[in-house]
Design a protein around this motif. Structure first.
Motif, PDB file in Angstrom:
ATOM      1  N   VAL A 172      15.454  47.843  93.759  1.00  0.00           N
ATOM      2  CA  VAL A 172      17.013  46.846  93.454  1.00  0.00           C
ATOM      3  C   VAL A 172      17.012  47.622  92.007  1.00  0.00           C
ATOM      4  CG1 VAL A 172      16.972  44.880  92.586  1.00  0.00           C
ATOM      5  CG2 VAL A 172      15.895  45.070  94.892  1.00  0.00           C
ATOM      6  N   LEU A 173      16.766  48.195  91.253  1.00  0.00           N
ATOM      7  CA  LEU A 173      17.466  48.782  90.170  1.00  0.00           C
ATOM      8  C   LEU A 173      18.001  50.303  90.399  1.00  0.00           C
ATOM      9  CD1 LEU A 173      15.126  48.151  87.479  1.00  0.00           C
ATOM     10  CD2 LEU A 173      17.366  46.569  87.472  1.00  0.00           C
ATOM     11  N   ALA A 174      17.957  50.261  91.479  1.00  0.00           N
ATOM     12  CA  ALA A 174      18.273  51.933  91.323  1.00  0.00           C
ATOM     13  C   ALA A 174      19.984  51.180  92.018  1.00  0.00           C
ATOM     14  CB  ALA A 174      17.146  52.563  92.597  1.00  0.00           C
ATOM     15  N   SER A 175      20.030  50.124  93.223  1.00  0.00           N
ATOM     16  CA  SER A 175      21.110  49.956  94.322  1.00  0.00           C
ATOM     17  C   SER A 175      21.759  49.789  92.591  1.00  0.00           C
ATOM     18  CB  SER A 175      20.842  48.618  95.429  1.00  0.00           C
ATOM     19  OG  SER A 175      19.666  49.562  96.469  1.00  0.00           O
ATOM     20  N   VAL A 176      21.521  49.243  92.104  1.00  0.00           N
ATOM     21  CA  VAL A 176      22.587  48.459  90.895  1.00  0.00           C
ATOM     22  C   VAL A 176      23.059  49.177  90.297  1.00  0.00           C
ATOM     23  CG1 VAL A 176      22.687  46.704  88.932  1.00  0.00           C
ATOM     24  CG2 VAL A 176      21.489  46.496  90.548  1.00  0.00           C
ATOM     25  N   ARG A 177      22.045  50.406  90.329  1.00  0.00           N
ATOM     26  CA  ARG A 177      23.088  51.367  89.338  1.00  0.00           C
ATOM     27  C   ARG A 177      24.030  52.426  90.553  1.00  0.00           C
ATOM     28  NH1 ARG A 177      18.247  52.674  88.504  1.00  0.00           N
ATOM     29  NH2 ARG A 177      16.621  52.714  86.930  1.00  0.00           N
ATOM     30  N   LYS A 178      23.235  52.475  91.368  1.00  0.00           N
ATOM     31  CA  LYS A 178      24.206  53.017  91.996  1.00  0.00           C
ATOM     32  C   LYS A 178      25.577  52.431  92.442  1.00  0.00           C
ATOM     33  CE  LYS A 178      23.745  54.727  97.087  1.00  0.00           C
ATOM     34  NZ  LYS A 178      23.723  54.882  98.468  1.00  0.00           N
ATOM     35  N   LEU A 179      25.601  51.303  92.777  1.00  0.00           N
ATOM     36  CA  LEU A 179      26.753  50.025  93.207  1.00  0.00           C
ATOM     37  C   LEU A 179      27.666  50.244  91.627  1.00  0.00           C
ATOM     38  CD1 LEU A 179      25.277  47.999  95.479  1.00  0.00           C
ATOM     39  CD2 LEU A 179      26.930  49.403  96.269  1.00  0.00           C
ATOM     40  N   GLY A 180      26.966  50.360  90.223  1.00  0.00           N
ATOM     41  CA  GLY A 180      27.798  50.054  88.989  1.00  0.00           C
ATOM     42  C   GLY A 180      28.113  49.007  88.201  1.00  0.00           C
ATOM     43  N   LEU A 181      27.145  48.291  89.856  1.00  0.00           N
ATOM     44  CA  LEU A 181      26.908  46.921  88.834  1.00  0.00           C
ATOM     45  C   LEU A 181      26.657  46.224  87.553  1.00  0.00           C
ATOM     46  CD1 LEU A 181      25.780  45.107  92.157  1.00  0.00           C
ATOM     47  CD2 LEU A 181      27.904  45.273  91.428  1.00  0.00           C
ATOM     48  N   SER A 182      26.873  46.039  86.672  1.00  0.00           N
ATOM     49  CA  SER A 182      26.392  45.513  85.508  1.00  0.00           C
ATOM     50  C   SER A 182      25.382  44.423  85.349  1.00  0.00           C
ATOM     51  CB  SER A 182      27.639  44.588  84.828  1.00  0.00           C
ATOM     52  OG  SER A 182      27.708  43.374  84.964  1.00  0.00           O
ATOM     53  N   ARG A 183      24.378  44.385  84.418  1.00  0.00           N
ATOM     54  CA  ARG A 183      23.139  43.718  84.387  1.00  0.00           C
ATOM     55  C   ARG A 183      23.131  41.894  85.025  1.00  0.00           C
ATOM     56  NH1 ARG A 183      18.590  46.570  81.535  1.00  0.00           N
ATOM     57  NH2 ARG A 183      19.143  48.751  81.667  1.00  0.00           N
ATOM     58  N   ARG A 184      24.080  41.660  84.901  1.00  0.00           N
ATOM     59  CA  ARG A 184      24.546  39.969  84.918  1.00  0.00           C
ATOM     60  C   ARG A 184      24.734  39.913  86.133  1.00  0.00           C
ATOM     61  NH1 ARG A 184      23.492  37.855  78.427  1.00  0.00           N
ATOM     62  NH2 ARG A 184      21.832  39.251  77.930  1.00  0.00           N
ATOM     63  N   SER A 185      25.053  40.624  86.080  1.00  0.00           N
ATOM     64  CA  SER A 185      27.204  40.421  87.458  1.00  0.00           C
ATOM     65  C   SER A 185      26.661  40.251  89.222  1.00  0.00           C
ATOM     66  CB  SER A 185      27.889  41.249  87.074  1.00  0.00           C
ATOM     67  OG  SER A 185      27.560  42.340  88.002  1.00  0.00           O
ATOM     68  N   TRP A 186      24.717  40.558  88.974  1.00  0.00           N
ATOM     69  CA  TRP A 186      24.323  40.502  90.350  1.00  0.00           C
ATOM     70  C   TRP A 186      23.443  39.215  90.898  1.00  0.00           C
ATOM     71  CZ3 TRP A 186      19.493  41.546  91.367  1.00  0.00           C
ATOM     72  CH2 TRP A 186      19.118  42.758  90.104  1.00  0.00           C
ATOM     73  N   VAL A 187      23.391  38.926  91.663  1.00  0.00           N
ATOM     74  CA  VAL A 187      22.320  38.115  92.343  1.00  0.00           C
ATOM     75  C   VAL A 187      21.711  38.649  93.218  1.00  0.00           C
ATOM     76  CG1 VAL A 187      21.728  35.974  92.684  1.00  0.00           C
ATOM     77  CG2 VAL A 187      23.148  36.311  90.813  1.00  0.00           C
ATOM     78  N   LEU A 188      20.385  38.727  93.612  1.00  0.00           N
ATOM     79  CA  LEU A 188      19.264  39.230  94.805  1.00  0.00           C
ATOM     80  C   LEU A 188      19.295  38.072  95.545  1.00  0.00           C
ATOM     81  CD1 LEU A 188      17.696  41.387  96.421  1.00  0.00           C
ATOM     82  CD2 LEU A 188      15.941  40.753  95.366  1.00  0.00           C
ATOM     83  N   GLN A 189      19.834  37.901  97.064  1.00  0.00           N
ATOM     84  CA  GLN A 189      19.888  37.527  97.759  1.00  0.00           C
ATOM     85  C   GLN A 189      19.258  37.975  99.394  1.00  0.00           C
ATOM     86  OE1 GLN A 189      24.216  36.329  98.786  1.00  0.00           O
ATOM     87  NE2 GLN A 189      24.438  34.659  97.458  1.00  0.00           N
ATOM     88  N   GLN A 190      18.373  36.968  99.579  1.00  0.00           N
ATOM     89  CA  GLN A 190      17.093  37.511 100.728  1.00  0.00           C
ATOM     90  C   GLN A 190      16.806  35.787 101.254  1.00  0.00           C
ATOM     91  OE1 GLN A 190      13.962  39.022  99.219  1.00  0.00           O
ATOM     92  NE2 GLN A 190      13.479  36.899  97.990  1.00  0.00           N
ATOM     93  N   ASP A 191      16.785  36.189 102.926  1.00  0.00           N
ATOM     94  CA  ASP A 191      16.194  35.011 103.703  1.00  0.00           C
ATOM     95  C   ASP A 191      14.820  33.923 103.491  1.00  0.00           C
ATOM     96  OD1 ASP A 191      14.430  36.745 105.145  1.00  0.00           O
ATOM     97  OD2 ASP A 191      16.193  37.110 106.465  1.00  0.00           O
ATOM     98  N   ASN A 192      15.182  33.303 104.340  1.00  0.00           N
ATOM     99  CA  ASN A 192      13.340  32.756 103.750  1.00  0.00           C
ATOM    100  C   ASN A 192      12.508  33.498 105.120  1.00  0.00           C
ATOM    101  OD1 ASN A 192      14.880  30.796 102.603  1.00  0.00           O
ATOM    102  ND2 ASN A 192      15.602  29.251 104.059  1.00  0.00           N
ATOM    103  N   ASP A 193      12.129  34.802 105.337  1.00  0.00           N
ATOM    104  CA  ASP A 193      10.654  35.350 105.768  1.00  0.00           C
ATOM    105  C   ASP A 193      10.038  35.075 104.479  1.00  0.00           C
ATOM    106  OD1 ASP A 193       8.748  37.355 106.451  1.00  0.00           O
ATOM    107  OD2 ASP A 193      10.398  38.732 107.306  1.00  0.00           O
ATOM    108  N   PRO A 194       8.676  34.765 105.089  1.00  0.00           N
ATOM    109  CA  PRO A 194       7.040  34.031 104.226  1.00  0.00           C
ATOM    110  C   PRO A 194       7.364  35.458 103.499  1.00  0.00           C
ATOM    111  CG  PRO A 194       7.036  33.744 106.697  1.00  0.00           C
ATOM    112  CD  PRO A 194       8.406  34.172 106.342  1.00  0.00           C
ATOM    113  N   LYS A 195       7.526  36.496 103.459  1.00  0.00           N
ATOM    114  CA  LYS A 195       6.774  38.140 102.422  1.00  0.00           C
ATOM    115  C   LYS A 195       8.091  37.917 101.902  1.00  0.00           C
ATOM    116  CE  LYS A 195       8.481  40.916 106.250  1.00  0.00           C
ATOM    117  NZ  LYS A 195       7.688  40.168 107.011  1.00  0.00           N
ATOM    118  N   HIS A 196       8.691  37.224 101.405  1.00  0.00           N
ATOM    119  CA  HIS A 196      10.019  37.698 100.883  1.00  0.00           C
ATOM    120  C   HIS A 196       9.750  36.556  99.323  1.00  0.00           C
ATOM    121  CE1 HIS A 196      12.695  38.780 103.712  1.00  0.00           C
ATOM    122  NE2 HIS A 196      12.904  39.674 103.174  1.00  0.00           N
ATOM    123  N   SER A 197       8.917  35.681 100.338  1.00  0.00           N
ATOM    124  CA  SER A 197       8.408  34.773  98.777  1.00  0.00           C
ATOM    125  C   SER A 197       6.958  34.931  98.429  1.00  0.00           C
ATOM    126  CB  SER A 197       8.482  33.282  99.394  1.00  0.00           C
ATOM    127  OG  SER A 197       7.290  32.980 100.755  1.00  0.00           O
TER     128      SER A 197
END
Length: 197
Positions: A172-197
């Motif tokens: 996740v953090l490696a991707s944020v850096r790669k995409l050039g996103l600032s620390r507060r401008s992104w939100v991680l979204q995922q579906d309702n798969d049980p392993k995601h919770s």
């Protein structure tokens, strides 16, 4: 040689003359009859009478000569080359053969053909491997944002909650850096798969 032009009605009525009528035309011509007289007596068009007489003078026969019909556009060397091509790659289409040989052999072919010998249908060179059902699968974790794609990781085996957490920690953090996103401008979204919770 006499060239004739037939209108559509004459073409529809035109048919092959029998050998017997052709011989009668020649007999009457030898006896001194002119084209029009022969035409009236045998009910054969004058141009046909002229053609048969000219053919007899040139070739010495009234029989059909060999080589009638459309002539081949390939010579023996080209034919052997095409056979070698199709033997080597039986799935080759007529369009591909045409492109390779630079000849217009199959200019109006709209179908694709497979060329193979009898009992060779299932040899490896004649088949295309496909997977229909149950062919296996590969799972990847990846992320993306408006600015592009982030990291991608291959998942081995069945993914459990601990495996998923490890992937998030590594990517996740490696991707944020790669995409050039600032620390507060992104939100991680995922579906309702049980392993995601």
């Amino acid at each position: 040689m006499v060239c004739t032009t037939l209108n559509m009605d004459q073409r529809k009525q035109r048919k092959e003359l029998s050998q017997e009528i052709r011989k009668k035309i020649i007999d009457k011509h030898v006896k001194g009859k002119d084209y029009k007289t022969i035409s009236k007596q045998l009910d054969v068009p004058v141009p046909t009478v002229a053609h048969i007489i000219q053919k007899c003078k040139i070739h010495g026969t009234v029989a059909n000569l060999p080589g009638r019909g459309r002539r081949r556009k390939t010579d023996d060397k080209s034919k052997r080359r095409i056979i070698r091509m199709v033997t080597k790659e039986p799935r080759k289409t007529s369009k591909e053969i045409q492109d390779e040989t630079k000849m217009k052999l199959f200019a109006k072919a709209h179908q694709l053909y497979v060329h193979r010998r009898k009992n060779e249908a299932y040899q490896e060179k004649n088949t295309v491997p496909t997977v229909k059902h149950g062919g296996g699968s590969v799972m990847f974790w990846g992320c993306f944002a408006a600015s592009g794609t982030g990291c991608l990781e291959s998942v081995q085996g069945t993914m459990k909650s601990q495996d998923y957490q490890g992937i998030l920690e590594r990517n996740v953090l490696a991707s944020v850096r790669k995409l050039g996103l600032s620390r507060r401008s992104w939100v991680l979204q995922q579906d309702n798969d049980p392993k995601h919770s």
